[in-house]
Design an enzyme around this catalytic site. Structure first.
Site, PDB file in Angstrom:
ATOM      1  CG  ASP A  80      -4.125   5.621   1.695  1.00 56.85           C
ATOM      2  OD1 ASP A  80      -3.742   4.637   1.039  1.00 56.85           O
ATOM      3  OD2 ASP A  80      -3.884   6.801   1.352  1.00 56.85           O
ATOM      4  CG  HIS A  98      -4.903   6.575  -2.016  1.00 51.48           C
ATOM      5  ND1 HIS A  98      -3.824   7.038  -1.287  1.00 51.48           N
ATOM      6  CD2 HIS A  98      -4.684   6.961  -3.296  1.00 51.48           C
ATOM      7  CE1 HIS A  98      -2.975   7.648  -2.090  1.00 51.48           C
ATOM      8  NE2 HIS A  98      -3.482   7.625  -3.319  1.00 51.48           N
ATOM      9  CB  SER A 109      -2.281  10.187  -5.144  1.00 53.42           C
ATOM     10  OG  SER A 109      -1.903   8.828  -5.264  1.00 53.42           O
TER      11      SER A 109
END
Length: 218
Positions: free
Chosen positions: A159, A189, A56
């Site tokens: 995502d 995600h 991330s």
């Protein structure tokens, strides 16, 4: 090693980037020291095979740290062999198609949260076109001619920001960089940290295996 970098909003970007870059500089110092003062790392680590990995927002930090490392003089003691970006938090001010069309299946990551995270972390007066968030955008430094190590980008097909992640991969390839992509199907995600028990999850196992193979091949 895990870098305990400063967090927003108390410490806005690029504070976290500076901390990660400092960590690599410290490791390089350890590698070059004749007198090893930290046996817990110097006796276990292979300074000739170092990798940067983050997920991330950590993926953004990996890229920024690699750019800084590439700009420094090469070291005979420390060798950065690869970068692993897991679902990197790349975005831009103009909505991508995946942001507009993807319906989140969990409340973990939504468009509102992505906007909120960036608003709290970016320098005052900037937006998501900032080079740390949008490193392939017009405000970012050119990638052509930068000597970066091999790169693995992990993408989840559910995502919201997968389009900008793919955009990054294409920009890196256009600049002559070596990029591999692994896509996890029917997941979102950072699914690998949001599911339990992760040891039984096929997609998580496949992701770990791909990372392991990338490290072995570098």
């Amino acid at each position: 090693m895990s870098v305990d970098y400063r967090l927003a909003p108390e410490h806005r970007l690029p504070a976290a980037c500076h901390d990660c870059i400092s960590a690599v500089e410290w490791i390089r110092t350890l590698a070059e020291m004749e007198e090893k003062k930290h046996p817990w790392i110097t006796e276990s680590a292979d300074f000739g095979r170092c990798f940067l990995m983050g997920e991330s927002a950590g993926g953004n930090l990996v890229h920024q740290t690699a750019l800084a490392y590439a700009a420094e003089e090469s070291s005979n003691f420390l060798c950065l062999r690869g970068c692993i970006l897991i679902h990197p938090g790349f975005a831009r001010n103009e909505r991508s198609r995946s942001e507009v069309e993807t319906v989140p299946r969990t409340p973990a990551i939504t468009i509102e949260k992505i906007d909120g995270f960036n608003k709290l972390s970016l320098p005052e007066g900037t937006n998501k076109d900032h080079p740390i968030i949008y490193p392939m955008g017009p405000q970012a430094p050119p990638l052509q001619g930068v000597k970066l190590p091999k790169i693995l980008v992990a993408i989840a097909d559910g995502d919201l920001i997968r389009d900008t992640q793919m955009e990054f991969c294409q920009a890196m390839r256009n600049a002559g960089q070596s990029v591999e992509v692994v896509v996890s199907e029917n997941v979102e995600h950072c699914f690998h940290v949001n599911q339990f028990p992760f040891a039984e999850d096929v997609q998580t196992s496949n992701l770990v295996a791909a990372i392991d193979q990338f490290i072995k091949d570098c």
